[in-house]
Design a protein around this motif. Structure first.
Motif, PDB file in Angstrom:
ATOM      1  N   MET A 246       0.929  -1.384   0.026  1.00 52.37           N
ATOM      2  CA  MET A 246      -0.149  -0.071   0.106  1.00 52.37           C
ATOM      3  C   MET A 246       0.981   1.264  -0.013  1.00 52.37           C
ATOM      4  O   MET A 246       0.593   2.071  -0.803  1.00 52.37           O
ATOM      5  N   VAL A 247       1.989   1.310   0.809  1.00 54.23           N
ATOM      6  CA  VAL A 247       2.866   2.453   1.012  1.00 54.23           C
ATOM      7  C   VAL A 247       3.512   2.703  -0.130  1.00 54.23           C
ATOM      8  O   VAL A 247       3.788   3.519  -0.772  1.00 54.23           O
ATOM      9  N   ASP A 248       4.019   1.334  -1.041  1.00 49.94           N
ATOM     10  CA  ASP A 248       5.018   1.198  -2.025  1.00 49.94           C
ATOM     11  C   ASP A 248       3.957   2.051  -3.237  1.00 49.94           C
ATOM     12  O   ASP A 248       4.476   2.752  -3.858  1.00 49.94           O
ATOM     13  N   THR A 249       2.866   1.871  -3.293  1.00 47.12           N
ATOM     14  CA  THR A 249       1.943   2.091  -4.373  1.00 47.12           C
ATOM     15  C   THR A 249       1.799   3.799  -4.329  1.00 47.12           C
ATOM     16  O   THR A 249       1.916   4.415  -5.045  1.00 47.12           O
ATOM     17  N   LEU A 250       1.405   4.087  -2.971  1.00 47.16           N
ATOM     18  CA  LEU A 250       1.358   5.476  -2.773  1.00 47.16           C
ATOM     19  C   LEU A 250       2.317   6.368  -2.827  1.00 47.16           C
ATOM     20  O   LEU A 250       2.418   7.581  -3.575  1.00 47.16           O
ATOM     21  N   ILE A 251       3.703   5.788  -2.582  1.00 49.77           N
ATOM     22  CA  ILE A 251       4.976   6.689  -2.788  1.00 49.77           C
ATOM     23  C   ILE A 251       5.075   6.570  -4.418  1.00 49.77           C
ATOM     24  O   ILE A 251       5.767   7.815  -4.920  1.00 49.77           O
ATOM     25  N   THR A 252       4.975   5.613  -5.117  1.00 50.52           N
ATOM     26  CA  THR A 252       4.978   5.604  -6.569  1.00 50.52           C
ATOM     27  C   THR A 252       4.224   6.552  -7.136  1.00 50.52           C
ATOM     28  O   THR A 252       4.535   7.056  -8.152  1.00 50.52           O
ATOM     29  N   ALA A 253       3.034   6.699  -6.911  1.00 45.37           N
ATOM     30  CA  ALA A 253       1.950   7.589  -7.445  1.00 45.37           C
ATOM     31  C   ALA A 253       2.235   9.150  -6.961  1.00 45.37           C
ATOM     32  O   ALA A 253       2.073   9.760  -8.041  1.00 45.37           O
ATOM     33  N   VAL A 254       2.778   9.303  -5.926  1.00 47.30           N
ATOM     34  CA  VAL A 254       3.272  10.659  -5.514  1.00 47.30           C
ATOM     35  C   VAL A 254       4.429  11.269  -6.325  1.00 47.30           C
ATOM     36  O   VAL A 254       4.629  12.267  -7.014  1.00 47.30           O
ATOM     37  N   LEU A 255       5.348  10.363  -6.581  1.00 46.41           N
ATOM     38  CA  LEU A 255       6.627  10.689  -7.193  1.00 46.41           C
ATOM     39  C   LEU A 255       6.200  10.811  -8.530  1.00 46.41           C
ATOM     40  O   LEU A 255       6.814  11.603  -9.289  1.00 46.41           O
ATOM     41  N   ALA A 256       5.461   9.807  -9.091  1.00 41.84           N
ATOM     42  CA  ALA A 256       4.935  10.007 -10.675  1.00 41.84           C
ATOM     43  C   ALA A 256       4.113  11.308 -10.820  1.00 41.84           C
ATOM     44  O   ALA A 256       4.283  11.928 -11.842  1.00 41.84           O
ATOM     45  N   GLY A 257       3.248  11.675  -9.781  1.00 42.97           N
ATOM     46  CA  GLY A 257       2.731  13.049  -9.954  1.00 42.97           C
ATOM     47  C   GLY A 257       3.649  14.290  -9.820  1.00 42.97           C
ATOM     48  O   GLY A 257       3.491  15.115 -10.532  1.00 42.97           O
ATOM     49  N   ILE A 258       4.587  14.195  -9.172  1.00 48.48           N
ATOM     50  CA  ILE A 258       5.637  15.268  -9.060  1.00 48.48           C
ATOM     51  C   ILE A 258       6.385  15.295 -10.313  1.00 48.48           C
ATOM     52  O   ILE A 258       6.507  16.516 -10.859  1.00 48.48           O
ATOM     53  N   MET A 259       6.904  14.126 -10.936  1.00 53.62           N
ATOM     54  CA  MET A 259       7.681  14.170 -12.154  1.00 53.62           C
ATOM     55  C   MET A 259       6.726  14.812 -13.167  1.00 53.62           C
ATOM     56  O   MET A 259       7.236  15.497 -13.965  1.00 53.62           O
ATOM     57  N   PHE A 260       5.416  14.482 -13.180  1.00 47.87           N
ATOM     58  CA  PHE A 260       4.636  14.825 -14.467  1.00 47.87           C
ATOM     59  C   PHE A 260       4.297  16.160 -14.270  1.00 47.87           C
ATOM     60  O   PHE A 260       4.423  16.955 -15.124  1.00 47.87           O
ATOM     61  N   SER A 261       4.155  16.872 -12.930  1.00 47.87           N
ATOM     62  CA  SER A 261       3.944  18.155 -12.921  1.00 47.87           C
ATOM     63  C   SER A 261       5.184  19.076 -13.216  1.00 47.87           C
ATOM     64  O   SER A 261       5.128  20.354 -13.831  1.00 47.87           O
ATOM     65  N   ILE A 262       6.431  18.641 -12.914  1.00 51.43           N
ATOM     66  CA  ILE A 262       7.750  19.355 -13.167  1.00 51.43           C
ATOM     67  C   ILE A 262       7.806  19.284 -15.026  1.00 51.43           C
ATOM     68  O   ILE A 262       8.321  19.988 -15.263  1.00 51.43           O
ATOM     69  N   GLY A 263       7.435  18.052 -15.394  1.00 51.61           N
ATOM     70  CA  GLY A 263       7.519  18.119 -16.973  1.00 51.61           C
ATOM     71  C   GLY A 263       6.545  19.050 -17.654  1.00 51.61           C
ATOM     72  O   GLY A 263       6.754  19.709 -18.599  1.00 51.61           O
ATOM     73  N   LEU A 264       5.341  19.077 -16.935  1.00 53.40           N
ATOM     74  CA  LEU A 264       4.270  20.070 -17.496  1.00 53.40           C
ATOM     75  C   LEU A 264       4.681  21.567 -17.508  1.00 53.40           C
ATOM     76  O   LEU A 264       4.727  22.577 -18.043  1.00 53.40           O
ATOM     77  N   SER A 265       5.933  21.714 -16.487  1.00 55.78           N
ATOM     78  CA  SER A 265       6.335  23.157 -16.420  1.00 55.78           C
ATOM     79  C   SER A 265       7.323  23.622 -17.413  1.00 55.78           C
ATOM     80  O   SER A 265       7.865  24.760 -17.560  1.00 55.78           O
ATOM     81  N   LEU A 266       7.743  22.841 -18.252  1.00 57.15           N
ATOM     82  CA  LEU A 266       8.863  22.829 -19.249  1.00 57.15           C
ATOM     83  C   LEU A 266       8.354  23.660 -20.301  1.00 57.15           C
ATOM     84  O   LEU A 266       7.199  23.319 -20.738  1.00 57.15           O
ATOM     85  N   ARG A 267       9.193  24.519 -20.936  1.00 55.31           N
ATOM     86  CA  ARG A 267       8.628  25.175 -21.983  1.00 55.31           C
ATOM     87  C   ARG A 267       9.517  24.872 -23.144  1.00 55.31           C
ATOM     88  O   ARG A 267      10.584  24.284 -23.048  1.00 55.31           O
ATOM     89  N   TYR A 268       9.117  25.220 -24.504  1.00 53.88           N
ATOM     90  CA  TYR A 268      10.002  25.350 -25.629  1.00 53.88           C
ATOM     91  C   TYR A 268      11.395  25.681 -25.430  1.00 53.88           C
ATOM     92  O   TYR A 268      12.253  25.053 -25.838  1.00 53.88           O
ATOM     93  N   ASP A 269      11.479  26.943 -24.673  1.00 54.67           N
ATOM     94  CA  ASP A 269      12.791  27.722 -24.639  1.00 54.67           C
ATOM     95  C   ASP A 269      13.685  26.774 -23.970  1.00 54.67           C
ATOM     96  O   ASP A 269      14.902  26.868 -24.092  1.00 54.67           O
ATOM     97  N   ASP A 270      13.064  25.786 -22.998  1.00 52.42           N
ATOM     98  CA  ASP A 270      14.190  25.289 -22.111  1.00 52.42           C
ATOM     99  C   ASP A 270      14.895  24.351 -22.923  1.00 52.42           C
ATOM    100  O   ASP A 270      15.956  24.101 -22.716  1.00 52.42           O
ATOM    101  N   PHE A 271      14.103  23.751 -24.027  1.00 54.34           N
ATOM    102  CA  PHE A 271      14.876  22.575 -25.017  1.00 54.34           C
ATOM    103  C   PHE A 271      15.548  23.089 -25.814  1.00 54.34           C
ATOM    104  O   PHE A 271      16.669  22.688 -26.207  1.00 54.34           O
TER     105      PHE A 271
END
Length: 65
Positions: free
Chosen positions: A1-26
């Motif tokens: 249960m805890v492993d699944t929660l940690i994985t989901a939270v980490l995936a959410g954080i990585m996804f939100s950081i990815g959304l903040s990238l702009r074309y200029d960053d690349f």
């Protein structure tokens, strides 16, 4: 249960950081490729080398190393 929660939270954080990238960053990677190469070198070569050195200096048992 805890492993699944940690994985989901980490995936959410990585996804939100990815959304903040702009074309200029690349675009900046094409303008300064040395920064990208330095980051890759540090992540793929220097960090594992440092980890092996620390485990050797501390003389950890093989199960922890």
């Amino acid at each position: 249960m805890v492993d699944t929660l940690i994985t989901a939270v980490l995936a959410g954080i990585m996804f939100s950081i990815g959304l903040s990238l702009r074309y200029d960053d690349f675009l900046g990677l094409y303008e300064r490729p040395r920064v990208l190469l330095l980051g890759l070198f540090l992540q793929l070569v220097a960090l594992p080398t440092l980890a092996f050195a620390v485990t050797d200096l501390i003389d950890l048992p093989p199960s922890f190393a």
